[in-house]
Design an enzyme around this catalytic site. Structure first.
Site, PDB file in Angstrom:
ATOM      1  N   LYS A  11       0.812  -1.216   0.000  1.00  0.00           N
ATOM      2  CA  LYS A  11       0.000   0.000   0.000  1.00  0.00           C
ATOM      3  C   LYS A  11       0.850   1.272   0.000  1.00  0.00           C
ATOM      4  CE  LYS A  11      -3.818  -2.273   2.518  1.00  0.00           C
ATOM      5  NZ  LYS A  11      -4.636  -2.245   3.760  1.00  0.00           N
ATOM      6  N   ASN A 114      -1.916   0.016   7.358  1.00  0.00           N
ATOM      7  CA  ASN A 114      -1.295  -1.241   7.799  1.00  0.00           C
ATOM      8  C   ASN A 114      -0.385  -1.879   6.757  1.00  0.00           C
ATOM      9  OD1 ASN A 114      -3.203  -2.291   6.094  1.00  0.00           O
ATOM     10  ND2 ASN A 114      -4.478  -3.183   7.696  1.00  0.00           N
ATOM     11  N   HIS A 117      -2.077  -5.505   1.854  1.00  0.00           N
ATOM     12  CA  HIS A 117      -3.285  -6.321   1.718  1.00  0.00           C
ATOM     13  C   HIS A 117      -2.870  -7.742   1.371  1.00  0.00           C
ATOM     14  CE1 HIS A 117      -7.142  -7.849   0.250  1.00  0.00           C
ATOM     15  NE2 HIS A 117      -6.428  -8.387  -0.725  1.00  0.00           N
TER      16      HIS A 117
HETATM   17  P1  DAT Z   1      -7.623  -7.123   5.931  1.00  0.00           P
HETATM   18  O1  DAT Z   1      -6.876  -6.056   5.178  1.00  0.00           O
HETATM   19  O2  DAT Z   1      -6.843  -7.610   7.130  1.00  0.00           O
HETATM   20  O3  DAT Z   1      -8.090  -8.248   5.053  1.00  0.00           O
HETATM   21  P2  DAT Z   1     -10.367  -6.103   5.880  1.00  0.00           P
HETATM   22  O4  DAT Z   1     -10.557  -6.833   4.605  1.00  0.00           O
HETATM   23  O5  DAT Z   1     -11.400  -6.258   6.958  1.00  0.00           O
HETATM   24  O6  DAT Z   1      -8.945  -6.454   6.561  1.00  0.00           O
HETATM   25  O7  DAT Z   1     -10.231  -4.553   5.610  1.00  0.00           O
HETATM   26  C1  DAT Z   1      -9.545  -4.084   4.476  1.00  0.00           C
HETATM   27  C2  DAT Z   1      -8.819  -2.817   4.837  1.00  0.00           C
HETATM   28  O8  DAT Z   1      -9.763  -1.813   5.213  1.00  0.00           O
HETATM   29  C3  DAT Z   1      -7.884  -2.925   6.029  1.00  0.00           C
HETATM   30  O9  DAT Z   1      -6.617  -3.446   5.665  1.00  0.00           O
HETATM   31  C4  DAT Z   1      -7.816  -1.518   6.504  1.00  0.00           C
HETATM   32  C5  DAT Z   1      -9.227  -1.002   6.250  1.00  0.00           C
HETATM   33  N1  DAT Z   1     -10.039  -1.155   7.450  1.00  0.00           N
HETATM   34  C6  DAT Z   1     -10.657  -2.277   7.891  1.00  0.00           C
HETATM   35  N2  DAT Z   1     -11.316  -2.069   9.045  1.00  0.00           N
HETATM   36  C7  DAT Z   1     -11.111  -0.773   9.356  1.00  0.00           C
HETATM   37  C8  DAT Z   1     -11.520   0.088  10.433  1.00  0.00           C
HETATM   38  N3  DAT Z   1     -12.289  -0.364  11.417  1.00  0.00           N
HETATM   39  N4  DAT Z   1     -11.090   1.370  10.422  1.00  0.00           N
HETATM   40  C9  DAT Z   1     -10.327   1.848   9.415  1.00  0.00           C
HETATM   41  N5  DAT Z   1      -9.906   1.106   8.364  1.00  0.00           N
HETATM   42  C10 DAT Z   1     -10.286  -0.182   8.331  1.00  0.00           C
HETATM   43 MG    MG Z   2      -9.478  -8.287   3.585  1.00  0.00          MG
END
Ligand code: DAT
Ligand code: MG
Length: 156
Positions: A11, A114, A117
């Site tokens: 990212k 973070n 992805h």
């Molecule tokens: P991951 O990236 O671990 O698969 P995800 O698919 O639930 O997690 O979410 C995708 C991205 O969206 C994540 O890397 C960061 C953002 N995100 C998720 N939950 C969030 C939150 N509560 N607040 C802010 N950004 C969030």
């Molecule tokens: Mg995800």
């Protein structure tokens, strides 16, 4: 056990913080095979498709803005059980909760920044790899050290 392909996106925060090489090196050292690698900018349309499960969330507009305003690096990684292995290396979404030793656990303090992805299941990976890579952007090739990465009964 099965040979799998999974999608990783490095990212914009990783680019800004000069962590692209560090992140790539972790996958290389694990002996995952890089079968696709591409730098590009995500369009808002592609972001809505990729994050369809999050489009209704209050943080979605910020997520889309962040992911689309600067270039990212997409990787397709191959290996035995690669989807699960890569998720383990990446760590949980909230980097403050991610285990030390994982990419997020070691390199980030944030959920929204973070660094990376990774596909979260085999089914997701099967959709995400072709979402970001055309057939001609994925490369099958032989790793000459394969005998030292997998035992005979782990190769198929
Ligand atoms: P991951 O990236 O671990 O698969 P995800 O698919 O639930 O997690 O979410 C995708 C991205 O969206 C994540 O890397 C960061 C953002 N995100 C998720 N939950 C969030 C939150 N509560 N607040 C802010 N950004 C969030
Ligand atoms: Mg995800």
């Amino acid at each position: 056990m099965a040979m799998e392909r999974t999608l990783v996106l490095i990212k914009p925060d990783a680019f800004q913080r000069s962590l692209v090489g560090e992140i790539l090196a972790r996958f290389e050292r694990k002996a995952l095979k890089i079968v696709g690698m591409k730098m590009f900018r995500m369009s808002p349309e592609l972001a809505k498709e990729h994050y369809a499960h999050l489009v209704g969330k209050p943080f979605y507009p910020g997520l889309e803005a962040f992911m689309t305003r600067e270039p990212i690096l997409a990787l397709a990684l191959e290996g035995q059980e690669a989807v699960e292995v890569v998720r383990k290396i990446v760590g949980v979404t909230n980097a403050r909760k991610a285990e030390a030793g994982t990419i997020r656990g070691d390199l980030s303090m944030s959920t929204g920044r973070n660094t990376i992805h990774a596909s979260d299941s085999i089914e997701t990976a099967q959709k995400e790899v072709p979402r970001f890579f055309g057939e001609n952007e994925l490369f099958g090739y032989k790793i000459v050290l394969e005998d030292y990465i997998y035992a005979e009964d782990e190769k198929e």
